[in-house]
Design a protein around this motif. Structure first.
Motif, PDB file in Angstrom:
ATOM      1  N   GLY A  20       0.911  -1.278   0.202  1.00  0.00           N
ATOM      2  CA  GLY A  20       0.203  -0.075  -0.061  1.00  0.00           C
ATOM      3  C   GLY A  20       0.943   1.242   0.078  1.00  0.00           C
ATOM      4  N   ILE A  21       0.445   2.232  -0.707  1.00  0.00           N
ATOM      5  CA  ILE A  21       0.812   3.482  -0.515  1.00  0.00           C
ATOM      6  C   ILE A  21       0.058   4.884  -0.433  1.00  0.00           C
ATOM      7  N   ILE A  22       0.374   5.772   0.030  1.00  0.00           N
ATOM      8  CA  ILE A  22      -0.398   7.045   0.232  1.00  0.00           C
ATOM      9  C   ILE A  22       0.116   7.903  -0.864  1.00  0.00           C
ATOM     10  N   ILE A  23      -0.796   8.585  -1.525  1.00  0.00           N
ATOM     11  CA  ILE A  23      -0.477   9.502  -2.366  1.00  0.00           C
ATOM     12  C   ILE A  23      -1.221  10.749  -2.149  1.00  0.00           C
ATOM     13  N   PRO A  24      -0.684  11.825  -1.337  1.00  0.00           N
ATOM     14  CA  PRO A  24      -1.494  13.310  -1.424  1.00  0.00           C
ATOM     15  C   PRO A  24      -1.571  13.966  -2.671  1.00  0.00           C
ATOM     16  N   ILE A  25      -2.587  14.744  -2.775  1.00  0.00           N
ATOM     17  CA  ILE A  25      -2.983  15.170  -4.130  1.00  0.00           C
ATOM     18  C   ILE A  25      -3.922  16.549  -3.918  1.00  0.00           C
ATOM     19  N   LEU A  96       3.506   2.772 -10.370  1.00  0.00           N
ATOM     20  CA  LEU A  96       3.712   1.828  -8.939  1.00  0.00           C
ATOM     21  C   LEU A  96       3.242   0.470  -8.895  1.00  0.00           C
ATOM     22  N   HIS A  97       2.133   0.179  -9.678  1.00  0.00           N
ATOM     23  CA  HIS A  97       1.700  -1.071  -9.849  1.00  0.00           C
ATOM     24  C   HIS A  97       2.419  -2.138 -10.563  1.00  0.00           C
ATOM     25  N   ARG A  98       3.177  -1.498 -11.387  1.00  0.00           N
ATOM     26  CA  ARG A  98       4.215  -2.384 -11.977  1.00  0.00           C
ATOM     27  C   ARG A  98       5.388  -2.973 -11.064  1.00  0.00           C
ATOM     28  N   HIS A  99       5.608  -2.110 -10.128  1.00  0.00           N
ATOM     29  CA  HIS A  99       6.559  -2.508  -8.949  1.00  0.00           C
ATOM     30  C   HIS A  99       6.069  -3.392  -8.053  1.00  0.00           C
ATOM     31  N   GLY A 100       4.820  -3.530  -7.873  1.00  0.00           N
ATOM     32  CA  GLY A 100       4.269  -4.461  -7.069  1.00  0.00           C
ATOM     33  C   GLY A 100       3.329  -3.831  -6.021  1.00  0.00           C
ATOM     34  N   PHE A 101       2.912  -2.524  -5.997  1.00  0.00           N
ATOM     35  CA  PHE A 101       1.957  -2.002  -5.150  1.00  0.00           C
ATOM     36  C   PHE A 101       0.538  -2.409  -5.794  1.00  0.00           C
ATOM     37  N   THR A 102      -0.304  -2.369  -4.641  1.00  0.00           N
ATOM     38  CA  THR A 102      -1.578  -2.917  -5.218  1.00  0.00           C
ATOM     39  C   THR A 102      -2.892  -1.906  -4.576  1.00  0.00           C
ATOM     40  N   HIS A 103      -2.357  -1.326  -3.470  1.00  0.00           N
ATOM     41  CA  HIS A 103      -3.295  -0.294  -2.732  1.00  0.00           C
ATOM     42  C   HIS A 103      -2.936   1.083  -2.921  1.00  0.00           C
ATOM     43  N   PHE A 104      -3.682   1.863  -3.521  1.00  0.00           N
ATOM     44  CA  PHE A 104      -3.450   3.181  -3.711  1.00  0.00           C
ATOM     45  C   PHE A 104      -4.549   4.242  -3.090  1.00  0.00           C
ATOM     46  N   TYR A 105      -3.982   4.881  -1.913  1.00  0.00           N
ATOM     47  CA  TYR A 105      -4.810   5.558  -1.201  1.00  0.00           C
ATOM     48  C   TYR A 105      -4.615   7.159  -1.461  1.00  0.00           C
ATOM     49  N   PHE A 106      -5.411   7.927  -2.122  1.00  0.00           N
ATOM     50  CA  PHE A 106      -5.023   9.375  -2.134  1.00  0.00           C
ATOM     51  C   PHE A 106      -5.766  10.003  -1.090  1.00  0.00           C
ATOM     52  N   VAL A 107      -4.974  10.895  -0.806  1.00  0.00           N
ATOM     53  CA  VAL A 107      -5.586  11.986   0.462  1.00  0.00           C
ATOM     54  C   VAL A 107      -5.469  13.137  -0.401  1.00  0.00           C
ATOM     55  N   ASN A 108      -6.958  13.626  -0.556  1.00  0.00           N
ATOM     56  CA  ASN A 108      -7.198  14.697  -1.432  1.00  0.00           C
ATOM     57  C   ASN A 108      -7.512  15.952  -0.769  1.00  0.00           C
ATOM     58  N   GLY A 109      -7.129  17.233  -1.167  1.00  0.00           N
ATOM     59  CA  GLY A 109      -7.385  18.373  -0.625  1.00  0.00           C
ATOM     60  C   GLY A 109      -8.116  19.538  -1.366  1.00  0.00           C
ATOM     61  N   HIS A 110      -8.747  18.819  -2.678  1.00  0.00           N
ATOM     62  CA  HIS A 110      -9.278  19.863  -3.653  1.00  0.00           C
ATOM     63  C   HIS A 110     -10.670  19.319  -4.084  1.00  0.00           C
TER      64      HIS A 110
END
Length: 244
Positions: A20-25, A96-110
């Motif tokens: 899993g990875i967190i992606i701020p946006i 990122l999925h190609r490297h093996g990540f499966t869970h993408f959690y976007f923390v959104n501010g807009h």
């Protein structure tokens, strides 16, 4: 754990225990007379950092530009076309999925990002649905859509919280960057509200950039409260998301 400050070997080791990875946006757009142009990116960035302080979670670099066409009548705003933002999200996730990540959690501010980002998720699912051995899960978490945050904003500001350049988001941005606090009189105390369509229409109806808010009430102390509430709520939500 910050992706940008990690080596590829550290990321490879991280993937051994979590995918899993967190992606701020956020966005780069006007936030009224005393709100920082980077507010919508600053808030999720600070919240994601708070989550990483509690958990061994990988945080991707913030996507600082969003869909902000309706703010383009105010200098300093930068917008992506909806189709551009959709493709950015697709490319980030698929890389990122190609490297093996499966869970993408976007923390959104807009709020303007919601439609393009969720559309991007649909495109990603359409492209990757056949990969049963390497599933993909995407979620958009809007930090301000939280019962505890809503209650605190109501308690502190009542109807003065508003809809754009809100007191809570300006406070949180001040907590993240106290060196950038702006102290100035704002009139009227509470901005008007109404529907908007184009950038010119926004500037005409809301000449100082606020919608229904009184961001002069913003404070670093309140920003810390909002940040802590968001960190607690989103950490719990992220943990649950990883089980899906």
């Amino acid at each position: 754990m910050q992706l940008a400050l990690s080596t590829w070997q550290e990321v490879e080791r991280y993937l051994e225990h979590s995918t899993g990875i967190i992606i701020p946006i956020g966005s780069t757009e006007q936030h009224g007379p005393n709100g920082l142009i980077g507010t919508d990116a600053i808030c999720p960035t600070r919240i994601a950092a708070g989550i990483a302080e509690q958990e061994q979670i990988l945080i991707a670099p913030t996507i600082n530009y969003g869909m902000s066409q309706h703010h383009m009548a105010f200098p300093g705003t930068v917008t992506l076309r909806p189709t551009t933002l959709i493709q950015v999200v697709i490319d980030v996730v698929t890389s990122l999925h190609r490297h093996g990540f499966t869970h993408f959690y976007f923390v959104n501010g807009h709020g303007g990002n919601i439609a393009p980002v969720t559309t991007a998720f649909s495109e990603i699912y359409a492209d990757l649905q056949g990969d049963i051995s390497h599933p993909v899960r995407c979620k958009l978490a809007n930090w301000w859509r939280n019962d505890a945050i809503t209650r605190l904003a109501k308690e502190l500001y009542g109807d003065a919280e508003g809809y754009h350049a809100t007191v809570s988001e300006v406070s949180l941005s001040y907590y993240a960057h106290p060196e950038a606090v702006k102290d100035m009189p704002i009139h009227p105390a509470i901005a008007p509200t109404g529907d908007i369509y184009t950038a010119a229409d926004f500037r005409r109806q809301f000449p100082d950039g606020r919608m229904g808010s009184s961001p002069q009430l913003a404070s670093i102390a309140a920003g810390e409260q909002f940040c802590n509430l968001a960190v607690d709520a989103l950490t719990a939500d992220y943990r649950h998301f990883l089980t899906c």
